[in-house]
Write a protein that holds these residues in place. Structure first.
Motif, PDB file in Angstrom:
ATOM      1  N   GLN A 309      -5.043   6.140 -12.093  1.00  0.00           N
ATOM      2  CA  GLN A 309      -4.572   4.959 -11.376  1.00  0.00           C
ATOM      3  C   GLN A 309      -4.220   3.846 -12.368  1.00  0.00           C
ATOM      4  OE1 GLN A 309      -4.045   4.835  -8.178  1.00  0.00           O
ATOM      5  NE2 GLN A 309      -5.092   6.681  -7.475  1.00  0.00           N
ATOM      6  N   ASN A 312       0.546  -1.384 -11.012  1.00  0.00           N
ATOM      7  CA  ASN A 312       1.994  -1.187 -10.958  1.00  0.00           C
ATOM      8  C   ASN A 312       2.686  -2.514 -10.680  1.00  0.00           C
ATOM      9  OD1 ASN A 312       4.559  -0.149 -10.765  1.00  0.00           O
ATOM     10  ND2 ASN A 312       4.263   0.747  -8.735  1.00  0.00           N
ATOM     11  N   GLU A 317       7.575   3.207  -7.339  1.00  0.00           N
ATOM     12  CA  GLU A 317       6.263   3.804  -7.179  1.00  0.00           C
ATOM     13  C   GLU A 317       5.794   4.475  -8.467  1.00  0.00           C
ATOM     14  OE1 GLU A 317       5.977   7.522  -4.892  1.00  0.00           O
ATOM     15  OE2 GLU A 317       8.165   7.451  -4.706  1.00  0.00           O
ATOM     16  N   GLN A 319       4.459   7.727 -10.343  1.00  0.00           N
ATOM     17  CA  GLN A 319       4.510   9.179 -10.179  1.00  0.00           C
ATOM     18  C   GLN A 319       3.255   9.786 -10.790  1.00  0.00           C
ATOM     19  OE1 GLN A 319       7.932  11.113 -11.854  1.00  0.00           O
ATOM     20  NE2 GLN A 319       7.439  13.094 -10.950  1.00  0.00           N
ATOM     21  N   ARG A 344       4.257  14.677  -2.339  1.00  0.00           N
ATOM     22  CA  ARG A 344       4.616  14.193  -1.006  1.00  0.00           C
ATOM     23  C   ARG A 344       3.850  14.966   0.077  1.00  0.00           C
ATOM     24  NH1 ARG A 344       6.471   9.621  -2.615  1.00  0.00           N
ATOM     25  NH2 ARG A 344       8.569   9.583  -3.466  1.00  0.00           N
ATOM     26  N   THR A 348      -0.194   9.890   0.873  1.00  0.00           N
ATOM     27  CA  THR A 348      -0.653   8.760   1.679  1.00  0.00           C
ATOM     28  C   THR A 348       0.168   8.676   2.966  1.00  0.00           C
ATOM     29  OG1 THR A 348      -1.256   7.548  -0.324  1.00  0.00           O
ATOM     30  CG2 THR A 348      -0.983   6.262   1.690  1.00  0.00           C
ATOM     31  N   TYR A 353      -0.273   1.462   4.942  1.00  0.00           N
ATOM     32  CA  TYR A 353      -0.295   0.057   4.535  1.00  0.00           C
ATOM     33  C   TYR A 353       0.055  -0.897   5.678  1.00  0.00           C
ATOM     34  CZ  TYR A 353      -0.474   2.039  -0.148  1.00  0.00           C
ATOM     35  OH  TYR A 353      -0.848   2.751  -1.264  1.00  0.00           O
ATOM     36  N   ASN A 525      13.590  10.845  -1.083  1.00  0.00           N
ATOM     37  CA  ASN A 525      12.190  10.556  -1.366  1.00  0.00           C
ATOM     38  C   ASN A 525      11.190  11.052  -0.334  1.00  0.00           C
ATOM     39  OD1 ASN A 525      12.242   9.376  -3.920  1.00  0.00           O
ATOM     40  ND2 ASN A 525      12.903   7.413  -3.088  1.00  0.00           N
ATOM     41  N   ILE A 529      11.483  12.695  -5.365  1.00  0.00           N
ATOM     42  CA  ILE A 529      11.178  11.377  -5.916  1.00  0.00           C
ATOM     43  C   ILE A 529      12.400  10.875  -6.679  1.00  0.00           C
ATOM     44  CG2 ILE A 529      10.127  12.309  -8.031  1.00  0.00           C
ATOM     45  CD1 ILE A 529       8.162   9.893  -7.866  1.00  0.00           C
TER      46      ILE A 529
END
Length: 853
Positions: A309, A312, A317, A319, A344, A348, A353, A525, A529
């Motif tokens: 992690q 960012n 995003e 990768q 993918r 998430t 979000y 996407n 990606i």
């Protein structure tokens, strides 16, 4: 003369040196090694046997001495074309079920044979022996089976799309022994581990390789010339295998796993310590001699290595690497065209979000990963060279749980509908190492949201001499439906991309011309990606590689590139850059040094403002010179290391007046200490410091913040200093060639300190802003992954994994730039812990049937 001008002059000087005809002159060396034509193909006859071979690494059966001998290997590195001094002798036998390989590697003395113990598929400080098989003789796709003197097994697949893929694993066996100054390898490769045709007489591509780590030398039976494009096309031939039938390839690998999770940050009223017991299976079925079905039912990926992690700050995003074996093994066909980003699948949820708690409510559960119900892939290649791949996966509906504080009543919020992911690929191998491919990806979601489909065709045509290539692709993306959770329609319904390239692919001097367009509505996407569409890019690349040792070095490589980018719609300038790179390895010390040098003209960054329509707003980036030097020591030594250091130096900003110059400094250190052949320590340090960086204020503006409200309709930029440090410590202890323990600890911290703010105007103009809200922040990520693994039988494994993680994000007044205070705060913050045990047991139908008979 300014620093930028000096480096720019050095860059251009190196670039023109690269283009100089004098660079094409080569020093005298073996004649065969200087030609960019493949070596003649050797042939080896395999011998059929009727009596069983005892796999013990001794080669004492008489039939071994009756088989034809493959010897006279040729060096590929560090000095291509030189015959080996210490002979390698290989023989091949076969029966109705297996291919047998016996190899004797002669050497000077017992201590000349290096034999570090590692986990499976891990290269160490060790000699090795490999067999390579091209079972359809298409000169594009192949298998690799490798064993070290310590008996560590490695295997890989080769393909135009995936290159050398060590994520592929097969079930096979090998034994090794050391006999004085020789070491011996005996391998048994079941036909169920490979695919081949039903032809009465087989013709396979064949090669053998040997590595003498003492000299850092690699040898091949059929010479592999580094100046010749391709690898599989430079193998010899295996003949003599007759009347063997592809077996029924059917295996079941059931698993059971148990978890204990402790999360001290769980919402009030929920259990902080939970347990779970899972079960499922992987199925592998050979539909026929060419195609295999792989399926995972109720998969469990909880033991994979934690993601790295990071903070960012970019508009794109992050990768992440794929660590789930089902999605890394045997996926070379699905990688065609770079349209499949496997993360993918099970990613998430698309509404994760958007979950908001109302007044008097709190979110008690919001899963960050979609749960897979199953995943299946069918892949293979016919005797005519047609590769076919079909992939399908289904993820379940995901929901967040929101609880009312007063009544305790809970409500569910949909974050991801039931979703189906599929891919279909056709890949036809052609003559001269060429191919044409067609790929389709599709995501279908239940309910009132959108679906996505991408179709692409790609090709590569090489000339008969394998010297030049023409390649290209055309891709069409289609999305239909509503934005998830809203009534509005998707606004990028149809888009396209195309690329075309012409290149010289063999010889010491190579070049490449490339042109690409991605339309403003191109969007792959949902299952792929792409970091930014709406681009027109073109580049010209040249490279000169000298493979023969000269002076005090083993090899040398120069690289140069010019690249230019425009915005597609509206057509506006984006960037122009010049790149030069160099690396070489010294002969005696095997010290590798090199550099990367790039000059970028003034850039218009249309993506940083985060506007929905590109073209009107952009962030001006001054001309920049970027220089990175690196050094890697000899990995044969007990202590070895890698180092790199870099500097980015920008021209003076012109707007607004008086803004300080931007700079960036970086440093990396990667020491490794091998205590003995079983225990190794590795450490990596990455540090960077960016000064006066200009970017969109991370986190954006909030309606709930009074200090943000005057700027709600504007694009707010900040001048900031960003300091990032990443530390990773790894320990590996290998008990045997089938049992190992690894411990990996990572701490990452990034500090962002804002100095002042501006608002962005059209055409890159900035106006100073009296913005008072403090936006400094510190992001930390801490992970521990401890893994004990025991392959107690071929294809069967017990693994025990402990994972510890947390990622505090400190905002505003709590922000601190002090590294050790961050480390202390991170360690003292509550951590999520997970302990799991997983058992896989490989069941082979052929072995089961044999026992019953």
């Amino acid at each position: 003369m300014t620093f930028t001008a000096t480096l720019r002059g050095l860059l251009l000087g190196c670039f023109f040196l690269l283009m100089s005809p004098a660079m094409g002159q080569t020093a005298p060396g073996p004649a065969a090694a200087t030609k960019a034509t493949a070596a003649p193909k050797k042939q080896l006859q395999a011998v059929r046997i009727t009596d069983a071979i005892k796999l013990d690494g001794v080669l004492d059966e008489a039939v071994w001495q009756q088989a034809p001998l493959a010897t006279d290997f040729v060096q590929q590195r560090p000095n291509p074309g030189v015959p080996e001094r210490h002979k390698t002798e290989v023989r091949v036998l076969y029966d109705d079920a297996n291919l047998y390989v016996g190899a004797i590697m002669h050497d000077i003395s017992p201590d000349s044979i290096l034999r570090e113990m590692t986990a499976r598929d891990q290269f160490g400080n060790s000699d090795l022996f490999s067999i390579f098989l091209d079972t359809y003789h298409d000169q594009l796709n192949g298998y690799n089976f490798t064993v070290t003197p310590s008996g560590v097994q490695l295997d890989a697949r080769y393909s135009p799309a995936g290159g050398e893929d060590f994520n592929w694993n097969a079930v096979w066996d090998a034994r090794t022994t050391q006999r004085g100054s020789d070491w011996v390898a005996e391998m048994r490769i079941p036909y169920s581990a490979i695919r081949f045709s039903k032809n009465a007489e087989q013709l396979w591509g064949l090669n053998f390789a040997r590595q003498r780590k003492r000299d850092n030398a690699q040898y091949f039976w059929n010479e592999v010339k580094p100046a010749v494009n391709g690898f599989v096309n430079q193998w010899g031939e295996l003949r003599g295998i007759r009347d063997v039938q592809p077996p029924l390839r059917l295996s079941l690998t059931p698993y059971v796993s148990s978890y204990v999770n402790h999360n001290p940050l769980s919402a009030e009223g929920t259990r902080r310590t939970t347990t779970s017991f899972n079960g499922g299976a992987d199925v592998k079925w050979g539909i026929n001699e060419s195609f295999t079905l792989d399926a995972t039912l109720v998969p469990d990926f909880g033991q994979v290595q934690s993601d790295n992690q990071v903070l960012n700050l970019s508009p794109f995003e992050v990768q992440f690497a794929e660590n789930r074996q089902f999605f890394t093994e045997g996926t070379e066909l699905f990688s065609k065209g770079n349209l499949f980003y496997s993360r993918r699948v099970g990613a998430t949820p698309i509404g994760f979000y958007d979950v908001k708690a109302g007044e008097g409510e709190k979110i008690v559960r919001n899963p960050a990963e979609s749960q897979l119900l199953n995943a299946t892939k069918v892949s293979g290649r016919t005797s005519k060279g047609l590769g076919v791949g079909v992939f399908n996966a289904v993820s379940r509906e995901m929901q967040a749980t929101i609880r009312n504080d007063e009544t305790g009543q809970e409500r569910q919020v949909l974050t991801q509908p039931l979703s189906n992911y599929s891919i279909a690929v056709l890949d036809q191998s052609l003559k001269n190492n060429s191919y044409v491919s067609l790929i389709n990806t599709n995501v279908t979601r239940a309910g009132s949201t959108y679906d996505a489909n991408v179709t692409g065709g790609l090709f590569r045509f090489n000339d008969k001499k394998n010297a030049y290539a023409l390649d290209g692709s055309v891709v069409y993306s289609r999305r239909r439906g509503q934005v998830f959770g809203k009534d509005e329609q998707i606004n990028d319904q149809d888009g396209y991309k195309y690329t075309v390239g012409l290149s010289k692919i063999s010889g010491n001097f190579t070049w490449d011309l490339n042109h690409r367009i991605e339309s403003d509505t191109y969007n792959p996407n949902d299952l792929g990606i792409l970091f930014g569409n709406n681009n027109i890019t073109q580049s010209a690349t040249v490279a000169y590689r000298k493979y023969q040792p000269f002076w005090k070095v083993n090899n040398m490589a120069f690289f140069g590139q010019i690249g230019h980018a425009l915005l597609y719609k509206p057509t506006r300038y984006q960037s122009l850059y010049f790149y030069n790179g160099f690396n070489t390895t010294f002969t005696k010390s095997f010290l590798q040094i090199g550099y990367d040098l790039q000059y970028g003209a003034k850039t218009h960054d249309f993506f940083e403002p985060r506007t929905s329509r590109l073209g009107e707003y952009f962030v001006r980036v001054p001309a920049c010179t970027d220089f990175v030097a690196f050094l890697n020591s000899d990995t044969r030594k007990q202590f070895s290391y890698g180092l790199n250091a870099g500097i980015q130096y920008y021209a003076q900003d012109g707007t607004p007046p008086g803004r300080p110059r931007r700079t960036r400094y970086s440093f990396g250190a990667y020491p490794r200490y091998r205590v003995n052949n079983h225990l190794t320590f590795r450490y990596s340090l990455d540090w960077s410091q960016s000064n006066n960086q200009i970017g969109y204020v991370n986190g954006g503006l909030s309606d709930d913040e009074p200090l943000d409200q005057p700027f709600q309709d504007q694009i707010l930029l900040g001048r900031r200093n960003v300091s990032t440090v990443s530390n990773v410590l790894s320990v590996a202890y290998t008990f045997t060639n089938r049992m190992s323990f690894t411990l990996r600890t990572r701490h990452y911290t990034s500090n962002v300190h804002y100095l002042d703010f501006t608002t962005l105007q059209p055409d890159g103009q900035e106006t100073r802003a009296d913005y008072q809200r403090r936006r400094d922040n510190t992001y930390n990520a801490f992970n521990v992954d401890a893994v004990y693994s025991w392959w107690f039988a071929p294809g069967s494994q017990i693994s025990v994994v402990w994972k510890n993680a947390n990622s505090p994000n400190i905002q505003a007044n709590e922000f601190t730039p002090l590294y050790f205070r961050n480390l202390t705060n991170t360690i003292n913050t509550p951590h999520n812990n997970s302990l799991s045990v997983k058992v896989l047991y490989y069941l082979d139908y052929l072995a089961f049937r044999k026992r019953r008979v």
